[in-house]
Design an enzyme around this catalytic site. Structure first.
Site, short mmCIF file in Angstrom:
data_model
loop_
_atom_site.label_atom_id
_atom_site.label_comp_id
_atom_site.label_asym_id
_atom_site.label_seq_id
_atom_site.Cartn_x
_atom_site.Cartn_y
_atom_site.Cartn_z
N SER A 36 36.37 12.83 -7.96
CA SER A 36 35.73 12.85 -6.67
C SER A 36 34.23 12.87 -6.89
CB SER A 36 36.20 14.08 -5.89
OG SER A 36 35.24 14.47 -4.93
N ARG A 49 48.45 -33.47 9.23
CA ARG A 49 47.54 -32.42 8.74
C ARG A 49 46.95 -31.76 9.97
NH1 ARG A 49 43.94 -34.88 4.97
NH2 ARG A 49 45.98 -35.22 4.02
#
Lengths: 367, 367, 367, 367
Positions: free
Chosen positions: B248, B287
């Site tokens: 930490s 497409r």
């Protein structure tokens, strides 16, 4: 759920854990048991639906034999009866979805064959690209359907299995006879046994959910193309006109691509439903807080959405009106500087797609 | 992308469409071509990355031979080079993900074996349920990993194929030699050919995305359990302490389940990424507008997330500290009224899971 | 992140917790600090990026004064520096998104005004419905943009605030001076203070994510309509032709709706990214396992996607070619039995939308 | 839907478009109209539910007066009646959700006040961090609830408006009286008018969906913390024991966090449902293919999920058993080297959160 409890009693009797006469009584009550759905909902909200369910069932058995009633649900846990109950619903639902997929694919295959030489414009980004054949376009749809049929069947077959672990998951209350009860129960229900319980292993439902979403997407893709071709400005294909379909509450002149709309609706709802199932894989320990429960609603919505979309496009392709003349005219107008009949490997591609479809639907392949 | 263009030139030469000498030049330039990424990004934003890419490549070929330069990209379309380029990245990435899965599964299998008889509390809804063994718990993880390994490999194998259709999808500019070029190109790249092009059939990427999300979820599930067991109030297992991990920035006393956190991070991001892929199945015609493009970012994020989570838990299980004493003590305290050693079919379940894992990792099974 | 640490030192000095000279040193080092990104990534993967970041920064401060170095990051926690660092990036990014929205809205407003009386066909389910005006169509777009501009600004303003709670969230190491440091720090950074820390309260990012996804959706909606109108079979509007935009790598004759494609791409990716943020609201206790971390990647992708789509359509509307003749011709052909000039309340509707836009963009409204 | 049609008839009469006597008949029939739901479903599937609905309603009006029947639905379109019908359901549902939120927030506020000085361990990554107070923890929950209450009310107020545009969206069949009918109709239904129709502008539902998902997430966050504190190994808080809640079908000794489970269930399902709404913003032109329809199912599921989770946690907090002794004991054991009473600005933070809650619930704020 009652089918599970009846089968459990019979299976327990087969391995000698429950007297045959009691099992017989439980089994018969389960066949015609009636449940107070409102009470189930009310009490089930407090934690698990299985508790009021077992209570109501036990009362009905006790009305026949209080001794038999002591064996109801014995050795099982909430998740066994609810998951197996879910599977007993899912299995025919998935079989129906597969049937609809076969119907849809047969429609696409028929179009691929019939229009193998029908020239039309390929369109990319909604702009004309080069000439292709309409049969080739249907063959691309078909190639996805072949994979979806196999994928859905495999996923359903993997997901539709017995859940049976008891409260801890190890079937501890059955001691050494645990395996024998499990196999007998699986037989009674016509489901494969799962030795490793899946109380906290929810990947099979996630995989099934993804396959259903893909199938909904494939039906949606066909709906997308049909609806674009049905624009009056394009006019190359149309859903069949039919009384009571595709009308408008205010514009009688309209003819809407109502079936394509249903397929696109499903395809737009399915991905997030599948995502919910994909997100339920990390429950806490042996049963989590909410992951399991959230799958009930989600599977129901997803199976119905997929069936709706697939069924709609199966209908749409069966009656599809293909305007060969309009295809040629558009092609000549949109791509006048391109050779109108250079289709490269389109024919061979169609043959391959038809072959893949044949393989996917041949008798040996369905699980 | 350059590998694709080099291979295309060689394949075209093999079927006699491009002079061998020109193909040789293109091929050599492709091996060492350099690209201005900023220019690609700038120009690519206007529609397709392939245009500036082909322009830059062609210029480099032209610097050697202007005649050879005329054959660069000949007959192919943007999507051929981009999709195949994507596949050439995906293939080794998926192989690496499979390796990590094997490593993670081996760790789970080792725990399943070593702790087959280590009693611990099953926990449902975060409350103690009944005694199980820790090895059984690992076996449940393992059963999912066996399915995920097979699922990921199958999906990757189905997705990692050549894309080659040319502008219309029918390879029209290759005429009768279309099939031959395709097969030659597939050979050159070591990819299976796909006769039916998948420009607008994106189900394979969707299926792969779902499998990756499931795998990320399975790794997250293991991280969920490890992090809960590592709570100091529980203290039954812990990720190995290691310099520079789990600390930490403000509390030196802390020891965090940092690897479980990585796995849970990935499992929380993966489902929605998979949902994006599931939602791209309905492009317009040959497409669509954006469906294809949205897959690039999404696949990248999803593969990286899955690899991150799987790798983290592979590390975590290899070094997992299992506190057998704490497990027994918690069990005695939490479930004092229950038999502490009734594990039902746990042993047989572990054997089944180990058998499934062995089958999934046996040499014959990897595609 | 360095800006946060420099401001923290100055704020601590202002309330007398750090000697002014040390704060001055830290502050100056922060302004020109250099970081080894590869080392950050390597070490950060073990838990939190803040640890190696603070280590590298402290070393650079220590090179000037080892006494000053003791005050680096004092009283803060990882999440303070990472969240505030994120906010310091988000704030200008959201301001830019708002600018692009204004530009897009101004384009829509201009079309609404200019084409208030240009008849065109309303289309429902891709079929002609009744005549409307093209300005009215733009006004519907505009009404959404007015709400999105307000929504995005509000959400950004709520999200772009200081994160400052220290390791526990209560600023405990600052004792009675906690509030004073917080206010001073907020001033130094030009961010609103948040008295209640949001380490585990992530709703503000979720709300911002939803607004960004909505905005991406609105841009996508405009792109949808433009791309459909740009179909050559319809031909009623077109993105402006421009060198290097909308071309094809294989078909020089094509003119693609490349900007609409970018907007639709973003709109197809944004919803699931927002869903990831919505799914991160339930972290464990004061900091969860992965929820926070998953937001970093997701916010980055989402802001970029939204900016891309909004910017694309702002460009598209500025140069939009509206073919008034084609609109009239299609209308006459598609809806020949309908009155061509019955626009009901269209004019009044346009006025309302313009009024809403004016209100949304008037100087007083921007936070 | 019948309320809409009745109000439309009255509104049309008020502006002189329908004879008052006919409007009176339609209005009265609408009040007690009966519908054949199965027929609606069957015919509605063919495109729009509004067509069979209007048909059934018209028949019932015609049974009274065939002349009145000609005015049923006149000038309106399917989406007007369905969207407005949806809004008429949503409005009281959202009001109920707000009520539940107030109840949940009041519970959190009470805990924040009562336990303002009750020491407990902050936990990050499921590891003890530093001491805080339990009241402070509740205050963090409260701060989110204050924002959610305001957010949900604003979003509901923006979404719950009249839909009225007629088939084209411009109310063309009402000519110059369009605005007057709209205002009258809005009055009749007690809904704000929306001059710009939102047939194809679905951002308001998306915004409401996001707020509902956030609220579900906030309730889930509280459930997450409560369920973790209720682990017997932690034992710091517990849902109140209550007959018929939190039991197990197989383990009578268990006491489950059943309410937290309901909240977490909802929080795990809500994000993807919200994503579906966020993904429906790009319909084609004036009405799209499926986007609108997919919102019906999704809103229903989402409102119910959110109400379920919020209601569950409102119950849970009202009866929450807080074990102050266990909190102190765990703190002393887990963080023995830390000062046990350094709470920094916790008190001031609680005050701020209470102030925000008071502001959010003060009479003037509810729309």
């Amino acid at each position: 759920m009652a089918r599970f409890e009846g089968a459990l009693a019979r299976a327990s009797a087969r391995v000698g854990l429950v007297p045959a006469a009691h099992a017989e009584i439980i089994s018969r009550v389960c066949e015609r048991a009636q449940f107070d759905a409102a009470a189930l909902a009310r009490e089930g909200r407090a934690g698990t639906l299985a508790i009021p369910f077992v209570k109501q069932l036990t009362a009905q058995v006790a009305a026949v034999s209080s001794e038999a009633a002591r064996h109801v649900h014995a050795g099982a846990t909430s998740q066994d009866v609810i998951d197996t109950g879910t599977v007993l619903c899912l299995k025919p639902a998935c079989a129906r979805v597969a049937e609809l997929t076969v119907q849809l694919g047969n429609g696409a295959a028929e179009l691929a064959r019939r229009h193998a030489a029908t020239p039309t414009a390929a369109r990319t980004l909604l702009q004309p690209a080069l000439p292709v054949t309409f049969g080739w376009k249907a063959a691309v749809w078909l190639s996805m359907l072949a994979r979806s049929l196999a994928g859905t069947r495999n996923a359903a077959s993997s997901a539709c299995i017995l859940q049976f672990g008891g409260p801890s998951g190890t079937l501890s209350s059955f001691g050494e006879r645990a395996g024998a009860v499990m196999e007998a129960l699986a037989q009674e229900l016509g489901l494969p046994a799962s030795w490793v319980p899946w109380h906290s292993a929810r990947d099979r439902f996630a995989r099934l959910g993804a396959e259903l979403a893909i199938l909904a997407g494939v039906a949606g893709k066909i709906g997308r193309d049909v609806s674009l071709l049905m624009q009056p400005e394009v006019g190359e294909a149309a859903e069949a006109a039919k009384a009571g379909r595709g009308g408008s509450s205010s514009m009688p002149h309209k003819r809407n691509p109502a079936l394509s709309m249903l397929a696109l609706e499903a395809s737009q709802r399915a991905p997030a439903l599948a995502a919910t199932l994909l997100a339920q894989l990390t429950p806490e320990h042996e049963r989590g807080l909410g992951q399991w429960q959230s799958q009930w609603f989600t599977l129901r919505e997803l199976v119905c959405a997929t069936a709706s979309g697939t069924s709609a496009m199966a209908d749409a392709l069966e009656g599809l009106e293909v305007n060969v003349k309009a295809m040629r005219a558009n092609l000549a107008s949109l791509l006048k500087d391109q050779p109108q009949d250079a289709f490269g490997a389109a024919g061979a591609m169609i043959e391959r797609a038809l072959g893949e479809w044949k393989a996917a639907t041949s008798p040996g392949t369905a699980p």
